[in-house]
Enzyme design. Structure first.
Site, short mmCIF file in Angstrom:
data_model
loop_
_atom_site.label_atom_id
_atom_site.label_comp_id
_atom_site.label_asym_id
_atom_site.label_seq_id
_atom_site.Cartn_x
_atom_site.Cartn_y
_atom_site.Cartn_z
N ASP A 477 0.80 -1.23 0.00
CA ASP A 477 0.00 0.00 0.00
C ASP A 477 0.83 1.28 0.00
OD1 ASP A 477 -2.40 -1.23 0.12
OD2 ASP A 477 -2.75 -0.85 2.25
O1 CEZ Z 1 -2.62 -2.57 5.44
C1 CEZ Z 1 -2.33 -3.69 4.61
C2 CEZ Z 1 -3.37 -3.77 3.52
O2 CEZ Z 1 -4.63 -3.95 4.12
O3 CEZ Z 1 -1.04 -3.60 4.03
C3 CEZ Z 1 -0.69 -4.61 3.11
C4 CEZ Z 1 -1.68 -4.68 1.97
O4 CEZ Z 1 -1.35 -5.74 1.09
C5 CEZ Z 1 -3.06 -4.87 2.53
O5 CEZ Z 1 -3.97 -4.89 1.48
C6 CEZ Z 1 0.71 -4.34 2.62
O6 CEZ Z 1 0.86 -3.03 2.25
O7 CEZ Z 1 0.22 2.31 5.33
C7 CEZ Z 1 -0.76 1.65 5.04
O8 CEZ Z 1 -1.71 2.15 4.46
C8 CEZ Z 1 -0.65 0.21 5.38
O9 CEZ Z 1 -0.44 -0.48 4.22
C9 CEZ Z 1 -1.76 -0.40 6.18
O10 CEZ Z 1 -2.98 0.03 5.78
C10 CEZ Z 1 -1.63 -1.91 6.20
C11 CEZ Z 1 -1.51 -2.20 7.65
O11 CEZ Z 1 -0.56 -3.12 7.92
C12 CEZ Z 1 -2.81 -2.40 8.38
O12 CEZ Z 1 -2.96 -3.63 8.92
#
Ligand code: CEZ
Length: 794
Positions: A477
């Site tokens: 993300d």
């Molecule tokens: O959320 C996850 C996402 O829900 O991070 C993963 C992604 O594959 C999942 O779909 C890897 O990036 O900074 C952010 O926005 C983060 O990326 C979070 O939202 C992340 C956290 O670890 C939450 O549990």
């Protein structure tokens, strides 16, 4: 209570118990129902959210809170929302609180017990035992609390018992609370702050009241937090210090729900109190909840109903291996966590498409109907151009929010992956011919055509070299600045695209759609060549190439030089040669290994890299910035099993679950009732905190781990032909036994490793099965399967 151990599973495996309030202060368990979720900390803190339909709170901190998702490593503090019971000895005014905070008196005995449908505590202090039990109903937002106080000593005791539940700062516009005799409890009311006129419609129907209802009339109460705390603060509140609470109201004052019961207990005598705590719209709703749950037997009925609600998640797999801790986790908690994701969608109305599909993948092993529906739902929201939206809208009127407003380019990849697991499990190829009318295109395309279009979208989303564009992120993300100018590419996505296209070709080929397979094959070939040409760095694959043409995740980088995901997916996609695999795995072992699993990258970034993005701003060793990010660790384990490296895979798998070894338990700080989103990494940069759990149970790791355990470790993998048995048990396991539900039949599988066995043998009722595949499966039947394994791996 067991006192010599720090933690243990109960004998029947139904619960996991922690025997100290101080050793793992962050440890939590969680409960959910159709509309809410509550994470309960061992010391009494709580984070509860309910859907209305967006997630809302009814028990708040002392100041206006920003709305956010669940926090990693949740910071609990004295005024953090919690559910506490003060106990005052009337003889000498000595005080303790159960479970532990806010008074923090050292208990004579302590037990925090995570169950599947309830969470309990037992605290003994100076011959007074306090038992707390929290459970949820199935359909409504409410916490059902039972508090039992017992005199275990030989003297008569006079006590004041004060259940004190946090309501906190509800709203700057309007908040108040009072005791209401008619309703039998405390009701706090508020107005959710808003400014835009158009928001009035939304906020007018919110559950803005918080109530605490009792089954026994109290002697006194307090509803104003300030009046309750006074000068003594939460540790020794003035309210508790006084003979009785003040029966005060809260008028534009921050509320608390505190009740006082003055009781006398003879030796051996107990008193039980029941309470309901939760959000509501108005008094009428609260009265209905009282009638439903506080009637005699109400809690017991709901507990049964809740157990039934969870039942689906426990039937599909049961294992007995030489590793009792692993058995306990698999049999009791892993499927529960998978089920939670499937039933609640992480408490969002617009789950990220990738999360929605991977969570649905796990459900294929529990309730495949759910997976089928999820695939159809996701595809019905496909864009005209074959792309998938950032999130899948699950409720009328919901919209794409937060991260779902940022363009990520990987969502299509998860379609064939989820579908593949579903087809393995069910053999339901009829789904491919089912027509799904698109919300935007209105076209009644088949599932097969829609996924083919999604694959074409992935093909189109490549640059002239054949590498996949990243836009503002992929699976990761926060990798938002690699390609925001439209040129940067993702190494991982290029590999994941190859993997997805190959998987789709396999499925297309299996139903005779050879044209599609041929068409996609040229893209696979181009991308494979491009990945080798532009991304292989000599020892491993790069993570990507930025808008300015800089390769990153390469050996020249001083931080973030090696990323796990590209290596994993190069293995999965069959892109890496044997020699490349060897080099990559050597580098991973050398640079990413920790006792808690593989780090997502190393070294962790220590400062902002403006051509990579927000990931580099996260604290080193947390989340995507080089933690042991279990979701990615699972991809790696999946790839290792795929290569036939069962020993290495099992080693990693085992590290993903907290063990009962005391040092390990203390370091991770988490009890093994879920696999967390991450353990702190930056193993060499910040050794003091390495291994610490995020305490977050929302993670794609759960469904992947479940799949790995079923299909790869125990090798009970569905196929078109039936159940294929290709286990990769660790070599030190001489035997194991698994019961698995599959296509309506039950398989009781006995594994044995024997010196005289040269190759894998699978027998059903003594008859050897060709290709180790059980072909005839009659629903309702029980099959007894013997699996013989050689002493060394094949
Ligand atoms: O959320 C996850 C996402 O829900 O991070 C993963 C992604 O594959 C999942 O779909 C890897 O990036 O900074 C952010 O926005 C983060 O990326 C979070 O939202 C992340 C956290 O670890 C939450 O549990």
């Amino acid at each position: 209570m067991t006192k010599d151990k720090l933690a243990s599973a109960s004998n029947d495996g139904e619960r996991f118990n922690l025997y100290c309030a101080k050793a793992l202060p962050q440890a939590t368990a969680f409960l959910w129902n159709r509309v809410m979720l509550v994470q309960l900390n061992c010391r009494g803190y709580a984070v509860a959210q309910h859907m209305q339909p967006e997630p809302g709170k009814y028990s708040h901190g002392p100041m206006l809170e920003q709305r956010t998702f669940m926090q990693p490593e949740q910071a609990y503090y004295e005024h953090h929302p919690g559910r506490f019971v003060y106990i005052k000895d009337e003889a000498d005014s000595s005080l303790f609180s159960a479970p532990h905070d806010p008074v923090r008196a050292t208990a004579d005995a302590f037990e925090f017990s995570a169950g599947k449908s309830d969470v309990r505590w037992r605290v003994s202090n100076n011959a007074i035992d306090v038992e707390l039990c929290a459970q949820l109903p199935v359909d409504e937002a409410a916490e059902l609390w039972r508090i039992t106080v017992t005199n275990t000593g030989s003297n008569r005791r006079s006590l004041s018992v004060y259940p004190s539940f946090t309501i906190g700062y509800m709203s700057w516009m309007n908040q108040s609370a009072q005791y209401d005799e008619r309703i039998g409890g405390i009701v706090a009311c508020s107005i959710t702050p808003y400014q835009k006129l158009e928001d009035y419609e939304k906020i007018r129907s919110l559950k803005d009241c918080t109530f605490l209802l009792h089954d026994t009339d109290p002697d006194a109460w307090e509803t104003s937090r300030m009046a309750f705390e006074g000068e003594g603060g939460l540790r020794y509140p003035d309210g508790v210090r006084a003979e009785t609470l003040d029966n005060g109201d809260a008028i534009y004052e921050s509320p608390i729900a505190s009740l006082q019961y003055r009781i006398t207990l003879a030796p051996g005598e107990s008193r039980e109190f029941r309470f309901l705590f939760g959000p509501a719209r108005n008094h009428d709703d609260i009265m209905k909840l009282r009638e439903r749950y506080l009637q005699p037997g109400g809690f017991e009925q709901e507990l049964d109903a809740h157990r039934r609600y969870l039942q689906n998640g426990h039937a599909s797999l049961n294992v007995t291996t030489p590793d009792g801790e692993l058995d306990h986790f698999i049999n009791h908690w892993l499927s529960r966590q998978v089920l939670y994701h499937g039933q609640l969608n992480r408490l969002t109305t617009d789950p990220q498409t990738r999360n929605y599909l991977q969570d649905a993948m796990g459900m294929a092993y529990i309730a495949p109907r759910y997976t089928r529906d999820a695939i159809v739902t996701a595809l019905s929201q496909q864009d005209d151009n074959g792309g998938m939206p950032e999130g899948v809208i699950l409720k009328n009127g919901a919209s794409l929010k937060y991260i779902n407003q940022i363009p990520h380019t990987d969502h299509c990849v998860w379609l064939p992956i989820c579908l593949h697991a579903y087809l393995n499990e069910t053999g339901d190829t009829a789904l491919l011919a089912e027509r799904v009318t698109g919300h935007t295109d209105g076209a009644p395309l088949t599932v097969f055509d829609r996924i083919t279009n999604a694959m074409q979208w992935l093909v189109n989303n490549r640059d002239e070299r054949g590498l996949s564009l990243i836009a503002q992120g992929d699976w990761c993300d926060p990798m938002n600045m690699v390609g925001h100018h439209g040129k940067g590419v993702s190494g991982w996505l290029s590999l994941a695209t190859i993997y997805a296209l190959k998987l789709w070709n396999e499925i297309a080929g299996s139903i005779g759609e050879l044209d599609v397979a041929t068409r996609l094959q040229s893209a696979i070939d181009e991308s494979t060549a491009a990945v080798q040409k532009y991304l292989w760095d000599g020892e491993w694959f790069a993570r990507g190439i930025t808008d300015d043409g800089r390769s990153f995740g390469v050996s020249d980088d001083s931080e973030g030089s090696l990323f796990l995901n590209p290596q994993t997916w190069a293995i999965m996609a069959g892109v890496a040669s044997t020699e490349q695999c060897r080099r990559m795995i050597d580098a991973i072992d050398e640079r990413l290994a920790t006792p808690y699993g593989m780090m997502l990258l190393a070294p962790s970034f220590t400062h902002m890299h403006e051509d990579i993005g927000r990931i580099t701003q996260k604290f080193p060793g947390t989340a995507e910035n080089g933690s042991v990010y279990n979701h990615a660790a699972m991809f790696y384990i999946h790839a290792l099993y795929g290569m036939g490296d069962g020993e290495r895979a099992f080693d990693e798998l085992r590290k993903s679950i907290p063990s009962l070894d005391e040092d390990d338990l203390r370091r991770r700080g988490q009890i093994p009732v879920f696999v967390p989103n991450y353990y702190r990494g930056a193993y060499h940069q910040h050794p003091r905190t390495a291994g610490r759990s995020s305490q977050l149970f929302n993670t794609g790791a759960a469904s992947w781990l479940y799949r790995i355990v079923i299909e790869q470790l125990f090798g009970l993998c569905g196929s078109r032909d039936g159940l294929q048995i290709t286990p990769q048990l660790p070599l030190h396991w001489m035997q194991a036994r698994v019961t698995r539900e599959f296509r309506g039949a039950t398989f009781v599988v006995e594994y044995r490793r024997e010196a005289q066995t040269q190759e894998l043998v699978v027998e059903v009722d003594g008859v050897r099965q060709p290709d180790n595949t059980i072909r005839t499966i009659t629903p309702g039947q029980e099959y007894h399967v013997n699996v013989l394994l050689p002493m060394v791996s094949a």
